[in-house]
Design an enzyme around this catalytic site. Structure first.
Site, mmCIF file in Angstrom:
data_model
loop_
_atom_site.group_PDB
_atom_site.id
_atom_site.type_symbol
_atom_site.label_atom_id
_atom_site.label_comp_id
_atom_site.label_asym_id
_atom_site.label_seq_id
_atom_site.Cartn_x
_atom_site.Cartn_y
_atom_site.Cartn_z
ATOM 1 N N HIS A 83 -4.568 4.059 -3.044
ATOM 2 C CA HIS A 83 -4.555 3.313 -1.775
ATOM 3 C C HIS A 83 -3.662 2.086 -1.863
ATOM 4 O O HIS A 83 -3.023 1.697 -0.886
ATOM 5 C CB HIS A 83 -5.984 2.900 -1.415
ATOM 6 C CG HIS A 83 -6.070 1.958 -0.252
ATOM 7 N ND1 HIS A 83 -6.241 2.377 1.041
ATOM 8 C CD2 HIS A 83 -5.998 0.598 -0.201
ATOM 9 C CE1 HIS A 83 -6.271 1.326 1.839
ATOM 10 N NE2 HIS A 83 -6.130 0.236 1.117
ATOM 11 N N HIS B 197 -27.364 -16.392 24.441
ATOM 12 C CA HIS B 197 -26.344 -16.220 25.469
ATOM 13 C C HIS B 197 -25.601 -17.527 25.784
ATOM 14 O O HIS B 197 -24.681 -17.524 26.589
ATOM 15 C CB HIS B 197 -26.979 -15.682 26.762
ATOM 16 C CG HIS B 197 -27.308 -14.223 26.700
ATOM 17 N ND1 HIS B 197 -28.074 -13.681 25.688
ATOM 18 C CD2 HIS B 197 -26.961 -13.174 27.500
ATOM 19 C CE1 HIS B 197 -28.195 -12.370 25.881
ATOM 20 N NE2 HIS B 197 -27.532 -12.039 26.970
ATOM 21 N N GLU C 90 -17.188 -5.365 24.719
ATOM 22 C CA GLU C 90 -16.353 -6.559 24.795
ATOM 23 C C GLU C 90 -15.138 -6.431 23.888
ATOM 24 O O GLU C 90 -14.018 -6.808 24.248
ATOM 25 C CB GLU C 90 -17.160 -7.805 24.400
ATOM 26 C CG GLU C 90 -18.393 -8.072 25.253
ATOM 27 C CD GLU C 90 -19.598 -7.219 24.861
ATOM 28 O OE1 GLU C 90 -19.544 -6.514 23.826
ATOM 29 O OE2 GLU C 90 -20.602 -7.260 25.599
ATOM 30 N N PHE D 129 -19.995 -14.034 24.186
ATOM 31 C CA PHE D 129 -19.596 -12.765 23.586
ATOM 32 C C PHE D 129 -18.109 -12.720 23.247
ATOM 33 O O PHE D 129 -17.590 -11.661 22.880
ATOM 34 C CB PHE D 129 -20.074 -11.601 24.441
ATOM 35 C CG PHE D 129 -21.571 -11.632 24.615
ATOM 36 C CD1 PHE D 129 -22.377 -12.072 23.568
ATOM 37 C CD2 PHE D 129 -22.181 -11.282 25.808
ATOM 38 C CE1 PHE D 129 -23.758 -12.155 23.717
ATOM 39 C CE2 PHE D 129 -23.564 -11.357 25.960
ATOM 40 C CZ PHE D 129 -24.351 -11.793 24.915
ATOM 41 N N HIS E 69 0.852 -1.192 0.000
ATOM 42 C CA HIS E 69 0.000 0.000 0.000
ATOM 43 C C HIS E 69 0.883 1.236 0.000
ATOM 44 O O HIS E 69 1.502 1.560 1.010
ATOM 45 C CB HIS E 69 -0.924 -0.003 1.217
ATOM 46 C CG HIS E 69 -1.842 -1.191 1.249
ATOM 47 N ND1 HIS E 69 -1.447 -2.418 1.703
ATOM 48 C CD2 HIS E 69 -3.125 -1.333 0.836
ATOM 49 C CE1 HIS E 69 -2.467 -3.283 1.588
ATOM 50 N NE2 HIS E 69 -3.489 -2.649 1.065
#
Lengths: 673, 673
Positions: A265, A476, A414, A440, A35
């Site tokens: 880029h 969960h 988290e 999570f 890049h």
């Protein structure tokens, strides 16, 4: 500021910055990938930062009180490699630059922590460096509070791109930094208006300055090519009592025909484009050649910090000996010897008292013993403190008012928490751990993977580790998350069965230097299964015989965590029928795999049928069931085959068939009985 | 507005809202778990929304033009269940409410899509509902552009909590919605100032209104208990040409002794507290009993939409027949019959022409054929359009100026993209697919899991699927990500070997109704390996014999994707030595596992040695190597044991030993030759 003006008004600066730009063009051309545009756009900012502000000494790259420079836009790695080379980091030779992106070179496509000195963190996955930086800045505050401003007083500088600021983790990082008033954190936004798909505006029109202000940041907007403006903005940012964001308007791929385009880029490898760009730069030197005067200018920048380092060393050596050794010990990740004795004492007490508690509580009990012995631990939770049991009374709370506090209320973040913890670990001097629900880990995956890749010992405390959490239901309830963590290289996944194993797991997690740990802990109470005290850390072996067969050994039951209780019960039932059963507790597959073949064979000999019990998916278990001298006709699994459900935990275990009865049935089927 | 004033000035409203509050208290008490505070705090907002604004008809819950109501703060599920019960959704009986969080009930701890009508999406993992809602609103815009305002003209309403707004994905969602000017998206922020760990301010001091404004939202701040203010704010939001955020100042656990505390967030089960709260509410009825007048009030609300539904039906039936059937077909997820023929034709052409292209390019070639046949597809990429090959010429670009555009520039927002795609799929009428790099499944994990849990056919296009991406290095090289996706229940993980398999994989992914797909696609060019055309979709079988042994069969090589080429080469080499080798291509383990035992045995008979080749970790392969009639002494794996490195792809394959030569060596070792 256009190139002509820049060359005319700031010729020395221009040449220094051009060296970065040209090295980038040359290295990318040699690699035929990379890049180019970002280093070409941000060279001015980086030059001013390194020349006028950054406290660093290439001769002492591990200087604990150095300013940290984090390239969050990691694809622009040639910016960093150029800076390290030009300022004289010994390992960043011109040959390394020439071997950009090649096998064995320290100049990987994206900056890899551990490859070269001066790379503070691995970046590339966008937003991570920015989120790490919050941890760096927190670690600095904590260390400063403990050791004083004379030995800890440094800034964390970040270059972030549009991608970093679009990623969600940037929000978590920015809001956390704002709340914690991390005034020594200074972020440069490479505001070039371009992403891979085109102009930023096709996908984003966020008013970034306003957004940062909304989170309590000090914001400035400057021309990112104007050295005077850059210098002034950094000076102002340093004075602010808030974290600072400097929006730097820049031109990606400055001076090339790809300037201000998404083509700019990527890898600019066209020979004509490169030749033309060199002309625009007034750079008439062969590839990879830096003229002597520019070299000298950069060398002077690199030498700038030497005297400061010497002065710092004197101040450090004036600290009381105990403080010095504590500081050095924590940076070396050497845990105090005494924690081994403390763990043994706790284990002995537990084996005697045999409490029935959730392993998340066991974890708290262990931390209550260990935190006072390890002043370098910094705990926290993503808004589940009472559920993760991560806070012990001695820690205090980290706030702008109390920088000695060692507990962080990370908020419902988290991902940001785990990235910040990585930043703390990378900063050095602190050992972070933090909690959320095991499910999570999904939110925190990018950070957890990077901890493993970077070989840093972050500890991820993941409670509520199965359907055993009950009523909160399948959103969960982790079922695949043990497999996910185990699939990740260089990660210890601990799933302890009781308080003894939990203490042993923590002992490993807090002494290991180059591997992160996942602590998978139960919500529900579990009996103590290690009834006989052993000084030896059996969890460190990964798996061991918890109870051997009394009758002739016909079956081996393997289990982890909350299912070890079930294995023991099933063994009782089978033994009562005269079927000899060995119960193997396997709190850490990775550590078991690391044992020699003789040990593994002793634990898992060929012959008996094998049944594994774990309230998760089977993936990861086949290795121990049918591999490792096992047989596909003599192996079974008691666990989950899909997502969980919402109901009280005992009901779920019953309904999903994760019971001693089902285990007995499976063993007898496999034995043909 | 305090309770006394509310009761006095708005008695009917009060009683309706109190019904929600008391049902919540009763259900949580019965379950002895759950979250009481949020429904108690947001009952006023929900009541006004349902009474005065929401377009819905409980008798026709699948009405495509209903307004969508999304409870992003999913822990407050009793708010939703209460609303569904009170307004007369047939399946949400009082018995279901009484069985809140119990096995078999449709009233799970968090709202689960598919459990009950009126649950538009599964929520609980915070921020997801909000991020889904962006997809809902985009799907509405696209559908409206295609079918006209007479049949598609509805709002998406969201209740989001502090947790939703702290999660990083909220940033991605908000910025995307702002950029796309999704004016029919209206978000209520339950601004109660409380999280589990305490006051929001301990972890967050973000100025949320300012933050939303920075992303182009219309923002209002109101008293979330004042029905007049709520009504006015909704009316104003509907008129705005921007997405709207209404900050509702509320009291969590309103009227209880736990009001405005983190205790109030959780389960309020104390009998005295509940009794006292009922008194404050002036609610003198037995648990789960709603007095007739309140029932009647809610029933009237539920009946409000019936005439609108009738009118809509008339308008829908006035559409041209083709439009009606297209609309209905897309909602039913029935792919047009003609795609089967199109895929066959493409396969035939490819088998004849045998191009050597990357499977990401194969994917584009397939989409070029299929997108024109499936007007319901909506493609996109997280700023990697050219790399993911997700854009075909016919799609157009979705913007505020062109709502017929079927391609979305999602920006650098992998998580937000995948959550938005889930929202589109849930909205119905569109089939979303979107791309990023395979490694960044990490960023999108929470959404990918929820697609699987919700049984929706979102397609995740994950290119650059191994070390084969080369120089970008280990941060970008997935090694554990195939295992991660395969560990997730109800997910098809396709890793096609060539264009034929890629076309077959897309055929499955675009016809399946209840399973998301992960397309793992190569960056590097691969030869066509399916040289003989077969009409049958072999990829749909999961695995098949690509080439059988010529000499006596002594070994089976299994491989996926880019490593099938290596398997074929190794087979050539072994056959040249007289060792018969079967090559099994296994583009989808989940579909292979779903075949009957006879088929699996035909593909993988016991006896021969087995070696699997995949440029990822071994986890997931043991099942086919040592399970399924395999033997641990006759099985081997050629793949990765750790993270990758930065170098050209051919070098990496060589250095990591993923080659035909290494495969030959392993087979011969296992054969003792």
């Amino acid at each position: 500021m256009d190139i002509a003006t820049l060359r005319k008004e700031h010729p020395e600066h221009w040449n220094k910055a051009a060296a970065i730009r040209v090295l980038t063009l040359d290295a990318v051309a040699a690699a035929n990938s990379g890049h180019s545009g970002m280093p070409m756009g941000m060279a001015d900012v980086a030059t001013v930062l390194f020349e006028k502000h950054l406290k660093f000494d290439p001769k002492n790259p591990q200087w604990p009180d150095r300013d940290r420079f984090i390239l969050s836009a990691g694809h622009g790695s040639m910016l960093l490699y150029s800076l390290l080379h030009l300022t004289g980091y010994a390992d960043m030779t011109i040959d390394q630059i020439k071997n950009f992106r090649q096998w064995g070179a320290i100049t990987a496509g994206h900056p890899e922590f551990g490859h070269a000195t001066g790379i503070e963190t691995t970046t590339g996955p966008l937003g991570q460096g920015l989120a790490n930086s919050v941890g760096f800045a927190m670690a600095e505050e904590i260390q400063r509070a403990h050791y004083g401003k004379k030995v800890v007083d440094h800034y964390t500088y970040v270059i972030a791109g549009d991608g970093c600021l679009m990623e969600g983790v940037s929000h978590e990082a920015i809001a956390l930094a704002g709340r914690q008033e991390l005034s020594k954190l200074i972020v440069f936004w490479d505001n070039n208006g371009i992403t891979i798909d085109g102009k930023v505006e096709i996908s984003d029109r966020t008013n970034q300055p306003m957004r940062f202000e909304a989170s309590g940041w000090h914001v400035q907007e400057i021309d990112g090519h104007d050295p005077v403006a850059i210098d002034a903005a950094i000076a102002a940012a340093k004075k602010s009592d808030k974290p600072s964001m400097i929006a730097c308007a820049t031109h990606i791929a400055l001076g090339s025909s790809a300037q201000d385009t998404s083509k700019g880029h990527g890898a600019l490898t066209d020979a004509t484009l490169i030749a033309d760009t060199r002309k625009v730069y007034g750079w008439d030197h062969a590839p990879f050649v830096i003229p002597v005067d520019v070299q000298a200018g950069w060398a002077a920048i690199g030498a700038r910090g030497a005297s400061e380092f010497t002065e710092w060393t004197a101040r450090f050596e004036a600290l009381p000996g105990g403080k010095q050794s504590d500081f050095t010990r924590a940076y070396a990740l050497d845990a105090p010897q005494k924690i081994s004795a403390a763990v043994k004492a706790l284990k002995k007490k537990i084996s005697e008292e045999q409490p029935k508690v959730a392993t998340r509580k066991s974890s708290e009990m262990t931390l209550e013993v260990l935190n006072p012995l390890l002043p370098e631990t910094v705990g926290g939770s993503a808004d589940l403190t009472g559920s993760n049991n991560t806070k012990t009374p001695d820690l205090g709370v980290f706030t702008p008012e109390d920088r000695k506090g060692r507990y962080v209320y990370y908020g419902i973040r988290e991902h940001g928490m785990c990235s910040a913890m990585n930043g703390m670990a990378l900063h050095g001097g602190v050992r972070p751990y933090g909690g959320t629900f095991m499910c999570f880990t999904d939110y925190a995956r990018p950070a957890m993977r990077l901890a493993a890749l970077m070989k840093i010992p972050t500890v991820f405390v993941m409670t509520h580790d199965s359907i055993g959490l009950g009523e909160d239901g399948p959103t969960h309830q982790p079922v695949e998350h043990l497999a996910i963590s185990r699939a990740t290289p260089n990660t210890y996944v601990f799933r302890p069965a009781d308080t003894v194993e939990t203490a042993e797991a923590w002992e490993v997690a807090l002494t290991v230097k180059d591997t992160p740990s996942v602590m998978a802990l139960s919500r529900q109470n579990l009996p103590t299964v290690r009834l006989e005290h052993k000084n030896k850390n059996l969890t460190a072996l990964g798996a061991y015989v918890l109870r051997d067969a009394t009758a002739k050994r016909e079956a081996i039951l393997m289990a982890t965590g909350s299912e070890v209780e079930i294995a023991l019960k099933a063994a009782d039932m089978l033994e009562a029928e005269g079927i000899g059963v060995r119960v193997v507790s396997m709190p850490c597959m990775e550590l078991f795999e690391a044992q020699d073949d003789a040990y593994r064979k002793r634990i898992l000999p060929g012959g008996p049928v094998r049944v594994a019990i774990e309230a998760g998916v089977q993936m990861g278990w086949d290795k121990w069931l049918t591999g490792e001298r096992g047989k596909s006709t003599k192996a079974g699994f008691v666990g989950m085959t899909g997502f969980g459900a919402s109901a009280p935990a005992p009901t779920l275990y019953e309904k999903f068939g994760i019971t001693a009865e089902e285990t007995v049935k499976k063993v007898k089927e496999l034995l043909g009985k």
